[in-house]
Scaffold this motif. Structure first.
Motif, mmCIF file in Angstrom:
data_model
loop_
_atom_site.group_PDB
_atom_site.id
_atom_site.type_symbol
_atom_site.label_atom_id
_atom_site.label_comp_id
_atom_site.label_asym_id
_atom_site.label_seq_id
_atom_site.Cartn_x
_atom_site.Cartn_y
_atom_site.Cartn_z
ATOM 1 N N MET A 195 -28.088 36.201 -35.520
ATOM 2 C CA MET A 195 -29.022 36.249 -36.150
ATOM 3 C C MET A 195 -30.601 36.045 -36.328
ATOM 4 N N ASP A 196 -30.946 36.836 -36.954
ATOM 5 C CA ASP A 196 -32.292 36.441 -37.107
ATOM 6 C C ASP A 196 -32.346 35.323 -38.122
ATOM 7 N N ASN A 197 -33.768 34.531 -38.428
ATOM 8 C CA ASN A 197 -33.615 33.683 -39.297
ATOM 9 C C ASN A 197 -33.630 34.586 -40.532
ATOM 10 N N CYS A 198 -33.773 33.693 -41.847
ATOM 11 C CA CYS A 198 -34.039 33.531 -43.597
ATOM 12 C C CYS A 198 -36.000 34.589 -42.920
ATOM 13 N N ALA A 199 -35.974 35.512 -43.589
ATOM 14 C CA ALA A 199 -37.587 35.691 -43.553
ATOM 15 C C ALA A 199 -37.782 36.058 -42.437
ATOM 16 N N GLY A 200 -37.051 35.500 -41.016
ATOM 17 C CA GLY A 200 -37.901 35.957 -39.384
ATOM 18 C C GLY A 200 -38.822 34.488 -39.606
ATOM 19 N N VAL A 201 -38.714 33.673 -40.025
ATOM 20 C CA VAL A 201 -39.318 32.766 -39.320
ATOM 21 C C VAL A 201 -38.838 31.851 -38.462
ATOM 22 N N GLY A 202 -39.843 31.900 -37.805
ATOM 23 C CA GLY A 202 -39.220 30.490 -36.511
ATOM 24 C C GLY A 202 -37.624 31.234 -35.569
ATOM 25 N N PHE A 203 -38.330 32.425 -35.374
ATOM 26 C CA PHE A 203 -37.458 33.173 -34.665
ATOM 27 C C PHE A 203 -38.102 34.565 -34.335
ATOM 28 N N GLU A 204 -37.535 34.652 -32.752
ATOM 29 C CA GLU A 204 -38.694 35.807 -31.926
ATOM 30 C C GLU A 204 -37.319 36.639 -31.247
ATOM 31 N N PRO A 205 -37.238 37.946 -31.997
ATOM 32 C CA PRO A 205 -36.436 38.617 -31.361
ATOM 33 C C PRO A 205 -36.124 38.639 -29.718
ATOM 34 N N GLU A 206 -34.350 39.178 -28.775
ATOM 35 C CA GLU A 206 -35.165 39.804 -27.683
ATOM 36 C C GLU A 206 -35.279 41.360 -27.353
ATOM 37 N N CYS A 207 -34.439 41.461 -28.494
ATOM 38 C CA CYS A 207 -33.582 43.002 -28.698
ATOM 39 C C CYS A 207 -33.673 42.987 -30.346
ATOM 40 N N TYR A 208 -33.217 44.068 -29.824
ATOM 41 C CA TYR A 208 -33.201 44.781 -31.776
ATOM 42 C C TYR A 208 -32.641 46.196 -31.707
ATOM 43 N N VAL A 209 -32.022 46.131 -33.254
ATOM 44 C CA VAL A 209 -31.435 47.239 -33.137
ATOM 45 C C VAL A 209 -31.782 47.829 -33.736
ATOM 46 N N ASP A 210 -32.118 49.377 -34.374
ATOM 47 C CA ASP A 210 -32.675 51.049 -34.830
ATOM 48 C C ASP A 210 -31.155 50.754 -36.135
ATOM 49 N N ILE A 211 -32.109 49.994 -37.409
ATOM 50 C CA ILE A 211 -31.035 50.210 -38.374
ATOM 51 C C ILE A 211 -31.259 51.300 -39.900
ATOM 52 N N SER A 212 -32.393 52.019 -39.502
ATOM 53 C CA SER A 212 -33.283 53.233 -40.003
ATOM 54 C C SER A 212 -32.076 54.386 -40.564
ATOM 55 N N SER A 213 -30.973 54.549 -39.906
ATOM 56 C CA SER A 213 -29.878 55.760 -40.276
ATOM 57 C C SER A 213 -28.876 54.228 -41.341
ATOM 58 N N VAL A 214 -29.083 53.293 -41.468
ATOM 59 C CA VAL A 214 -27.673 53.072 -42.185
ATOM 60 C C VAL A 214 -28.707 51.651 -44.015
ATOM 61 N N ILE A 215 -30.261 52.363 -43.810
ATOM 62 C CA ILE A 215 -31.289 51.049 -44.564
ATOM 63 C C ILE A 215 -30.302 51.139 -45.540
ATOM 64 N N ASP A 216 -29.676 52.428 -46.259
ATOM 65 C CA ASP A 216 -29.437 52.393 -47.504
ATOM 66 C C ASP A 216 -28.053 51.496 -48.155
ATOM 67 N N THR A 217 -27.058 51.702 -46.377
ATOM 68 C CA THR A 217 -25.945 51.014 -46.892
ATOM 69 C C THR A 217 -26.534 49.573 -46.598
ATOM 70 N N LYS A 218 -26.863 48.768 -46.052
ATOM 71 C CA LYS A 218 -27.378 47.865 -45.793
ATOM 72 C C LYS A 218 -27.727 47.526 -47.498
ATOM 73 N N ARG A 219 -28.777 48.388 -48.561
ATOM 74 C CA ARG A 219 -29.197 48.319 -49.685
ATOM 75 C C ARG A 219 -28.056 47.675 -50.354
ATOM 76 N N ARG A 220 -27.297 48.532 -50.146
ATOM 77 C CA ARG A 220 -25.776 48.466 -50.866
ATOM 78 C C ARG A 220 -25.072 47.089 -51.002
#
Length: 237
Positions: free
Chosen positions: A149-174
């Protein structure tokens, strides 16, 4: 498939991969969320017992949003160590979930509990499938494929693959908002921003790189044996 995310503290999994887990759950996969420590120092006002109980209830509420099964390991916050008793509990967490895919902390994250939880989970990946490594539960039938998983605040982590979570961002917020006690904690010792504000900054940055609204970034564990590929991730961006 069975999907297992292992986080050091309540709210870690939600911060780093709740969107991806929500996509798996919506597609009919079985999701497990394993939390190593009980978060029992994460409060500026409550006692250890009080905040530990509060954080477990918050974690249960978050898991319920996507129908995830909670595995509560109950180690003391800030006192996670890579020893035999701890490994045994991690092994049984993995054996309980029997995951096809496993998400763990990156080994260079800022918090020692994060780094140690990630290292133990990585070290248990193969032994969990070994019959003669005996614990309370039977061995797994397969070795899971692991993503960092990504690091806290993304510091020092370079992703090599991404998951588009736009459709579930409200679920993540909840899911993150279930961890109400951590808004107080973050504002008290880190910064004047809510837990969802911090998440949205990073998810928005990862989304900009992936050319979508919001994204979560991951890296594969590529050590022998190779057991899968990024194609195991949902909604790749």
């Amino acid at each position: 498939m069975n999907i297992l995310a292992i986080g050091a503290h309540p709210d870690d999994i939600e911060m780093q991969c709740a969107g991806t887990l929500a996509l798996y759950a919506a597609a009919g996969h079985k999701v497990f969320m394993a939390v190593a420590t009980n978060g029992n120092v994460g409060s500026p006002t409550h006692t250890r017992d009080e905040i530990g109980a509060i954080r477990r209830k918050e974690q249960e509420a978050s898991c319920a949003i996507i129908g995830a099964e909670l595995i509560w390991m109950n180690f003391d916050d800030e006192w996670l160590f890579n020893d035999r008793p701890t490994r045994t509990v991690f092994l049984d967490a993995i054996r309980r979930a029997q995951p096809d895919v496993m998400f763990i902390h990156s080994l260079n994250d800022y918090h020692p509990d994060h780094r140690i939880a990630g290292q133990i989970a990585e070290d248990c990946r193969i032994p969990a499938s070994v019959r003669l490594v005996e614990t309370a539960l039977p061995h797994c039938p397969k070795i899971p494929h692991v993503f960092y998983m990504d690091n806290c605040a993304g510091v020092g982590f370079e992703p090599e693959c991404y998951v588009d979570i736009s459709s579930v961002i409200d679920t993540k917020r909840r899911m993150l908002r279930c961890h109400e006690s951590q808004d107080t904690w973050i504002r008290a010792i880190y910064e004047d921003a809510s837990i969802t504000d911090l998440m949205e900054r990073v998810s928005g940055i990862r989304g900009a790189v992936a050319d979508c609204g919001y994204a979560e970034g991951f890296r594969e564990l590529k050590t022998y044996p190779r057991t899968g590929s990024p194609a195991l991730l949902p909604n790749l961006a």
